[in-house]
Design an enzyme around this catalytic site. Structure first.
Site, PDB file in Angstrom:
ATOM      1  N   ALA A 161       1.323  48.803 -42.725  1.00 13.58           N
ATOM      2  CA  ALA A 161       0.463  49.532 -43.830  1.00 13.58           C
ATOM      3  C   ALA A 161      -0.756  48.631 -44.402  1.00 13.58           C
ATOM      4  O   ALA A 161      -1.733  49.237 -44.666  1.00 13.58           O
ATOM      5  CB  ALA A 161       1.329  50.031 -45.014  1.00 13.58           C
ATOM      6  N   TYR A 162      -0.588  47.411 -44.686  1.00 19.21           N
ATOM      7  CA  TYR A 162      -1.423  46.444 -45.174  1.00 19.21           C
ATOM      8  C   TYR A 162      -2.497  46.497 -44.231  1.00 19.21           C
ATOM      9  O   TYR A 162      -3.898  46.484 -44.721  1.00 19.21           O
ATOM     10  CB  TYR A 162      -0.832  45.251 -45.589  1.00 19.21           C
ATOM     11  CG  TYR A 162      -1.881  44.135 -46.278  1.00 19.21           C
ATOM     12  CD1 TYR A 162      -2.557  44.323 -47.308  1.00 19.21           C
ATOM     13  CD2 TYR A 162      -2.064  43.018 -45.440  1.00 19.21           C
ATOM     14  CE1 TYR A 162      -3.265  43.253 -47.906  1.00 19.21           C
ATOM     15  CE2 TYR A 162      -2.908  42.106 -45.852  1.00 19.21           C
ATOM     16  CZ  TYR A 162      -3.655  42.313 -47.008  1.00 19.21           C
ATOM     17  OH  TYR A 162      -4.698  41.231 -47.550  1.00 19.21           O
ATOM     18  N   VAL A 163      -2.233  46.211 -42.751  1.00 22.39           N
ATOM     19  CA  VAL A 163      -3.487  46.006 -41.831  1.00 22.39           C
ATOM     20  C   VAL A 163      -4.079  47.450 -41.821  1.00 22.39           C
ATOM     21  O   VAL A 163      -5.480  47.142 -41.576  1.00 22.39           O
ATOM     22  CB  VAL A 163      -2.765  45.597 -40.698  1.00 22.39           C
ATOM     23  CG1 VAL A 163      -3.559  45.790 -39.602  1.00 22.39           C
ATOM     24  CG2 VAL A 163      -2.060  44.114 -40.722  1.00 22.39           C
ATOM     25  N   SER A 165      -4.987  49.416 -44.112  1.00 21.03           N
ATOM     26  CA  SER A 165      -5.843  49.424 -45.313  1.00 21.03           C
ATOM     27  C   SER A 165      -6.900  48.508 -45.023  1.00 21.03           C
ATOM     28  O   SER A 165      -8.210  48.899 -45.299  1.00 21.03           O
ATOM     29  CB  SER A 165      -5.175  49.075 -46.712  1.00 21.03           C
ATOM     30  OG  SER A 165      -4.845  47.872 -46.753  1.00 21.03           O
ATOM     31  N   LYS A 166      -6.539  47.357 -44.231  1.00 21.35           N
ATOM     32  CA  LYS A 166      -7.865  46.394 -44.014  1.00 21.35           C
ATOM     33  C   LYS A 166      -8.437  46.780 -42.961  1.00 21.35           C
ATOM     34  O   LYS A 166      -9.825  46.260 -42.918  1.00 21.35           O
ATOM     35  CB  LYS A 166      -7.021  45.068 -44.134  1.00 21.35           C
ATOM     36  CG  LYS A 166      -6.578  44.335 -45.429  1.00 21.35           C
ATOM     37  CD  LYS A 166      -7.603  44.388 -46.512  1.00 21.35           C
ATOM     38  CE  LYS A 166      -7.176  43.666 -47.766  1.00 21.35           C
ATOM     39  NZ  LYS A 166      -8.291  43.554 -48.696  1.00 21.35           N
TER      40      LYS A 166
END
Length: 253
Positions: A161-163, A165-166
């Site tokens: 999920a973090y990746v 967003s990035k």
């Protein structure tokens, strides 16, 4: 964090920067590095004004110019007001560095979707709002610098999920660079590797941290100052670097 700004009193500049998330970690290192180059700096914070005030005090004590400005990066009204405040204080804005972000790690199969929404609101919408204000306000010869992550290439489990967003941050950044054709404003993203900040270290045991450090050919974690040097280059002399994601990760594959 120990301050080591050491601003050269002979360095003068009319350039002004706004650093979101500027009260700690990489953000504070960026504030201090740009102040060392003679820039006046708006130190943005979201919830911890005391820490932002400490950063401002360190810059001012070293002979620089800085002041704190608050607001939710995903709130367009709050960010418009923050940009207004920096322009009123220093006369304009030349550099926007958007370090503000949150990271919640979980396998995709078990991630709480409320956490997904919260992370994407800050990392995607926040980057979009700040980039939008930057596109409207940064002066000729300026720079907009957003923050991605080297995990977009390494694909570590738990970072899905973090990746996501990035990866969106990188796309926003690269397209904005092309949309600002003719404005003489560079737009780039910096993608740090494993860096010794509270955001990175939180929730990791010593073995995990040691393994991540060893994965880097330089065999150490990055330091916030390492990332700040990359930002300073893009904010200053690196005028021929535009529309790029710069991986500041010590060679992490």
């Amino acid at each position: 964090m120990t301050s080591n700004i050491d601003i050269d009193p002979r360095v003068t500049t009319s350039r002004v920067a706004l650093v979101t998330g500027g009260s700690g970690g990489i953000g504070r290192a960026v504030v201090e590095r740009l102040a060392k180059d003679g820039m006046a700096v708006g130190v943005h914070y979201s919830g911890n004004q005391a820490r932002a005030d400490e950063t401002v005090a360190a810059v001012v004590a070293a002979g620089g110019r800085a002041f704190a400005v608050g607001g939710d990066v995903a709130d367009e009204d709050a960010m418009s007001a923050a940009f207004d405040a920096v322009e009123a204080e220093f006369g304009g804005i030349d550099v926007v560095v958007n370090t503000a972000g949150i990271m919640i790690l979980s396998p995709i199969s078990t991630l709480n979707l409320d956490d997904l929404d919260r992370m994407h609101r800050t990392n995607i919408r926040g980057t979009f709002v700040v980039s939008q204000q930057g596109a409207r306000r940064v002066r000729d010869g300026g720079a907009i610098i957003n923050f991605s992550t080297s995990v977009t290439r390494t694909q570590f489990p738990g970072y899905g999920a973090y990746v996501a967003s990035k990866a969106a941050v990188e796309s926003i950044t690269l397209i904005l660079a092309r949309e600002l054709r003719g404005k003489n404003i560079t737009v780039n993203a910096v993608a740090p590797g494993p860096t010794a900040t509270a955001l990175f270290l939180d929730g990791k045991d010593e073995a995990t941290i040691a393994n991540l450090a060893k994965a880097v050919p330089l065999e150490r974690l990055g330091q916030p100052d390492d990332i700040a040097e990359t930002v300073a280059f893009l904010a200053g002399p690196g005028r021929w670097v535009n529309g790029q994601t710069v991986f500041a990760n010590g060679g992490l594959a």
